[in-house]
Motif scaffolding. Structure first.
Motif, PDB file in Angstrom:
ATOM      1  N   MET A   5      82.533  89.671  55.083  1.00  0.00           N
ATOM      2  CA  MET A   5      81.168  89.619  55.615  1.00  0.00           C
ATOM      3  C   MET A   5      80.402  88.488  54.937  1.00  0.00           C
ATOM      4  O   MET A   5      80.340  88.423  53.710  1.00  0.00           O
ATOM      5  N   PRO A   6      79.813  87.557  55.722  1.00  0.00           N
ATOM      6  CA  PRO A   6      79.044  86.457  55.119  1.00  0.00           C
ATOM      7  C   PRO A   6      77.839  86.977  54.341  1.00  0.00           C
ATOM      8  O   PRO A   6      77.277  88.023  54.661  1.00  0.00           O
ATOM      9  N   GLU A   7      77.441  86.222  53.328  1.00  0.00           N
ATOM     10  CA  GLU A   7      76.266  86.571  52.544  1.00  0.00           C
ATOM     11  C   GLU A   7      75.007  86.473  53.414  1.00  0.00           C
ATOM     12  O   GLU A   7      74.949  85.660  54.351  1.00  0.00           O
ATOM     13  N   PRO A   8      73.972  87.305  53.117  1.00  0.00           N
ATOM     14  CA  PRO A   8      72.723  87.231  53.890  1.00  0.00           C
ATOM     15  C   PRO A   8      72.114  85.828  53.922  1.00  0.00           C
ATOM     16  O   PRO A   8      71.590  85.394  54.949  1.00  0.00           O
ATOM     17  N   SER A   9      72.196  85.115  52.793  1.00  0.00           N
ATOM     18  CA  SER A   9      71.653  83.755  52.754  1.00  0.00           C
ATOM     19  C   SER A   9      72.431  82.831  53.689  1.00  0.00           C
ATOM     20  O   SER A   9      71.846  81.966  54.357  1.00  0.00           O
ATOM     21  N   THR A  10      73.742  83.036  53.762  1.00  0.00           N
ATOM     22  CA  THR A  10      74.570  82.238  54.667  1.00  0.00           C
ATOM     23  C   THR A  10      74.219  82.528  56.120  1.00  0.00           C
ATOM     24  O   THR A  10      74.104  81.612  56.949  1.00  0.00           O
ATOM     25  N   LEU A  11      74.031  83.797  56.428  1.00  0.00           N
ATOM     26  CA  LEU A  11      73.662  84.180  57.787  1.00  0.00           C
ATOM     27  C   LEU A  11      72.316  83.586  58.182  1.00  0.00           C
ATOM     28  O   LEU A  11      72.129  83.157  59.324  1.00  0.00           O
ATOM     29  N   LEU A  12      71.388  83.543  57.236  1.00  0.00           N
ATOM     30  CA  LEU A  12      70.055  83.009  57.514  1.00  0.00           C
ATOM     31  C   LEU A  12      70.121  81.517  57.825  1.00  0.00           C
ATOM     32  O   LEU A  12      69.514  81.034  58.789  1.00  0.00           O
ATOM     33  N   VAL A  13      70.875  80.781  57.011  1.00  0.00           N
ATOM     34  CA  VAL A  13      71.021  79.339  57.240  1.00  0.00           C
ATOM     35  C   VAL A  13      71.739  79.094  58.553  1.00  0.00           C
ATOM     36  O   VAL A  13      71.358  78.210  59.349  1.00  0.00           O
ATOM     37  N   PHE A  14      72.783  79.867  58.814  1.00  0.00           N
ATOM     38  CA  PHE A  14      73.534  79.722  60.066  1.00  0.00           C
ATOM     39  C   PHE A  14      72.640  80.006  61.267  1.00  0.00           C
ATOM     40  O   PHE A  14      72.681  79.281  62.267  1.00  0.00           O
ATOM     41  N   ALA A  15      71.818  81.058  61.170  1.00  0.00           N
ATOM     42  CA  ALA A  15      70.928  81.407  62.276  1.00  0.00           C
ATOM     43  C   ALA A  15      69.948  80.273  62.565  1.00  0.00           C
ATOM     44  O   ALA A  15      69.694  79.942  63.733  1.00  0.00           O
ATOM     45  N   GLY A  16      69.401  79.665  61.513  1.00  0.00           N
ATOM     46  CA  GLY A  16      68.472  78.557  61.713  1.00  0.00           C
ATOM     47  C   GLY A  16      69.150  77.368  62.371  1.00  0.00           C
ATOM     48  O   GLY A  16      68.598  76.754  63.298  1.00  0.00           O
ATOM     49  N   ALA A  17      70.355  77.027  61.898  1.00  0.00           N
ATOM     50  CA  ALA A  17      71.081  75.900  62.483  1.00  0.00           C
ATOM     51  C   ALA A  17      71.484  76.196  63.919  1.00  0.00           C
ATOM     52  O   ALA A  17      71.408  75.323  64.796  1.00  0.00           O
ATOM     53  N   ALA A  18      71.902  77.436  64.184  1.00  0.00           N
ATOM     54  CA  ALA A  18      72.314  77.804  65.539  1.00  0.00           C
ATOM     55  C   ALA A  18      71.135  77.727  66.507  1.00  0.00           C
ATOM     56  O   ALA A  18      71.287  77.273  67.646  1.00  0.00           O
ATOM     57  N   LEU A  19      69.958  78.154  66.065  1.00  0.00           N
ATOM     58  CA  LEU A  19      68.776  78.090  66.925  1.00  0.00           C
ATOM     59  C   LEU A  19      68.445  76.659  67.312  1.00  0.00           C
ATOM     60  O   LEU A  19      68.063  76.376  68.460  1.00  0.00           O
ATOM     61  N   LEU A  20      68.591  75.739  66.352  1.00  0.00           N
ATOM     62  CA  LEU A  20      68.324  74.330  66.656  1.00  0.00           C
ATOM     63  C   LEU A  20      69.270  73.818  67.732  1.00  0.00           C
ATOM     64  O   LEU A  20      68.877  73.033  68.604  1.00  0.00           O
ATOM     65  N   LEU A  21      70.517  74.259  67.690  1.00  0.00           N
ATOM     66  CA  LEU A  21      71.486  73.840  68.700  1.00  0.00           C
ATOM     67  C   LEU A  21      71.215  74.512  70.044  1.00  0.00           C
ATOM     68  O   LEU A  21      71.368  73.896  71.094  1.00  0.00           O
ATOM     69  N   LEU A  22      70.805  75.770  70.014  1.00  0.00           N
ATOM     70  CA  LEU A  22      70.618  76.535  71.242  1.00  0.00           C
ATOM     71  C   LEU A  22      69.438  76.031  72.074  1.00  0.00           C
ATOM     72  O   LEU A  22      69.459  76.136  73.309  1.00  0.00           O
ATOM     73  N   ILE A  23      68.409  75.512  71.412  1.00  0.00           N
ATOM     74  CA  ILE A  23      67.216  75.103  72.163  1.00  0.00           C
ATOM     75  C   ILE A  23      67.376  73.737  72.817  1.00  0.00           C
ATOM     76  O   ILE A  23      66.512  73.323  73.596  1.00  0.00           O
ATOM     77  N   VAL A  24      68.475  73.049  72.516  1.00  0.00           N
ATOM     78  CA  VAL A  24      68.758  71.770  73.182  1.00  0.00           C
ATOM     79  C   VAL A  24      69.430  72.068  74.519  1.00  0.00           C
ATOM     80  O   VAL A  24      70.532  72.623  74.544  1.00  0.00           O
ATOM     81  N   PRO A  25      68.807  71.744  75.646  1.00  0.00           N
ATOM     82  CA  PRO A  25      69.377  72.093  76.957  1.00  0.00           C
ATOM     83  C   PRO A  25      70.737  71.448  77.193  1.00  0.00           C
ATOM     84  O   PRO A  25      70.953  70.283  76.878  1.00  0.00           O
ATOM     85  N   GLY A  26      71.644  72.227  77.730  1.00  0.00           N
ATOM     86  CA  GLY A  26      72.967  71.761  78.104  1.00  0.00           C
ATOM     87  C   GLY A  26      73.368  72.451  79.398  1.00  0.00           C
ATOM     88  O   GLY A  26      72.520  73.017  80.102  1.00  0.00           O
ATOM     89  N   PRO A  27      74.659  72.434  79.757  1.00  0.00           N
ATOM     90  CA  PRO A  27      75.102  73.078  81.003  1.00  0.00           C
ATOM     91  C   PRO A  27      74.692  74.537  81.106  1.00  0.00           C
ATOM     92  O   PRO A  27      74.313  75.005  82.189  1.00  0.00           O
ATOM     93  N   ALA A  28      74.753  75.284  79.996  1.00  0.00           N
ATOM     94  CA  ALA A  28      74.417  76.705  80.034  1.00  0.00           C
ATOM     95  C   ALA A  28      72.955  76.912  80.397  1.00  0.00           C
ATOM     96  O   ALA A  28      72.619  77.708  81.290  1.00  0.00           O
ATOM     97  N   VAL A  29      72.068  76.199  79.715  1.00  0.00           N
ATOM     98  CA  VAL A  29      70.627  76.342  79.982  1.00  0.00           C
ATOM     99  C   VAL A  29      70.301  75.893  81.401  1.00  0.00           C
ATOM    100  O   VAL A  29      69.515  76.546  82.114  1.00  0.00           O
ATOM    101  N   VAL A  30      70.890  74.792  81.839  1.00  0.00           N
ATOM    102  CA  VAL A  30      70.622  74.293  83.190  1.00  0.00           C
ATOM    103  C   VAL A  30      71.062  75.324  84.226  1.00  0.00           C
ATOM    104  O   VAL A  30      70.359  75.574  85.218  1.00  0.00           O
ATOM    105  N   TYR A  31      72.215  75.948  83.997  1.00  0.00           N
ATOM    106  CA  TYR A  31      72.698  76.957  84.947  1.00  0.00           C
ATOM    107  C   TYR A  31      71.751  78.150  85.001  1.00  0.00           C
ATOM    108  O   TYR A  31      71.393  78.636  86.079  1.00  0.00           O
ATOM    109  N   ILE A  32      71.341  78.630  83.841  1.00  0.00           N
ATOM    110  CA  ILE A  32      70.435  79.780  83.776  1.00  0.00           C
ATOM    111  C   ILE A  32      69.105  79.464  84.472  1.00  0.00           C
ATOM    112  O   ILE A  32      68.607  80.250  85.286  1.00  0.00           O
ATOM    113  N   VAL A  33      68.549  78.326  84.143  1.00  0.00           N
ATOM    114  CA  VAL A  33      67.263  77.935  84.731  1.00  0.00           C
ATOM    115  C   VAL A  33      67.389  77.766  86.244  1.00  0.00           C
ATOM    116  O   VAL A  33      66.512  78.204  87.008  1.00  0.00           O
TER     117      VAL A  33
END
Length: 211
Positions: free
Chosen positions: A1-29
């Motif tokens: 199980m990853p450390e809570p601090s690792t999960l927090l950093v990963f969550a922040g980095a993942a959010l930055l990637l998720l908000i950049v529109p790509g094929p998935a976002v275009v399809y949903i929209v």
């Protein structure tokens, strides 16, 4: 199980990637704009069903095979590109539906879900994310690597469902306001179809890098 601090950093980095529109976002929209917010949320569920496929593949080590093999990468890349171009052409060449304000039928929602899953399963950038980015947050000394990848993947899916769900809801709300305006349906289909084709061409031109 990853450390809570690792999960927090990963969550922040993942959010930055998720908000950049790509094929998935275009399809949903696009589905939310054309068929309403319910269809957008179903498209989001399909997209992240595809994400779960990538998570499972990464946990089993299959992503390493995909990224290290030029042939396998090319096959997935071409399939994804062709599917995006197909969706774009279908929008550009299809006739405008007059029933866009009515709720989509269950069978129609099933097709939207399946298409969403396929859009993400055949997206080589998603496989590259799970192979090149996600393992940076895995610490073999903390336990089974596969289990850590599964946990990180689950965090990514939850965050993705939240961010993509918001994209779908906002797009559906905005479309509901603009849908009655003359020419909106035609313009929406032309713009979305062109974006899909552009994403397909971009995907086809994505180079393969050995690690």
């Amino acid at each position: 199980m990853p450390e809570p601090s690792t999960l927090l950093v990963f969550a922040g980095a993942a959010l930055l990637l998720l908000i950049v529109p790509g094929p998935a976002v275009v399809y949903i929209v696009s589905q939310s704009v054309e068929h309403g917010r319910r269809a957008g949320l179903v498209a989001m569920l399909g997209i992240h069903a595809g994400t779960l496929v990538h998570t499972t593949a990464a946990a089993l080590g299959l992503s390493a095979i995909l990224v290290s093999s030029a042939e396998a990468f090319t096959v997935v890349k071409i399939l994804g590109a062709c599917y995006l171009i197909y969706l774009g052409l279908r929008l550009l060449l299809g006739r405008e539906r007059r029933s866009t304000t009515s709720a989509p039928r269950e069978a129609h929602l099933g097709r939207i879900f399946r298409q969403g899953a396929l859009v993400n399963v055949t997206n080589p950038k998603t496989a590259l994310f799970f192979f090149a980015f996600l393992p940076q947050f895995v610490d073999p000394s903390k336990g089974a690597v596969g289990a850590q990848i599964a946990v990180l993947g689950a965090v990514f899916v939850v965050l993705g469902m939240i961010s993509d769900g918001l994209f779908g809801l906002l797009a559906g709300t905005a479309a509901g306001w603009a849908r009655g305006r003359p020419g909106f349906g035609v313009l929406q289909r032309r713009v979305t179809g062109t974006i899909f084709i552009g994403l397909g061409v971009t995907t086809a031109l994505t180079g393969h890098r050995r690690t």
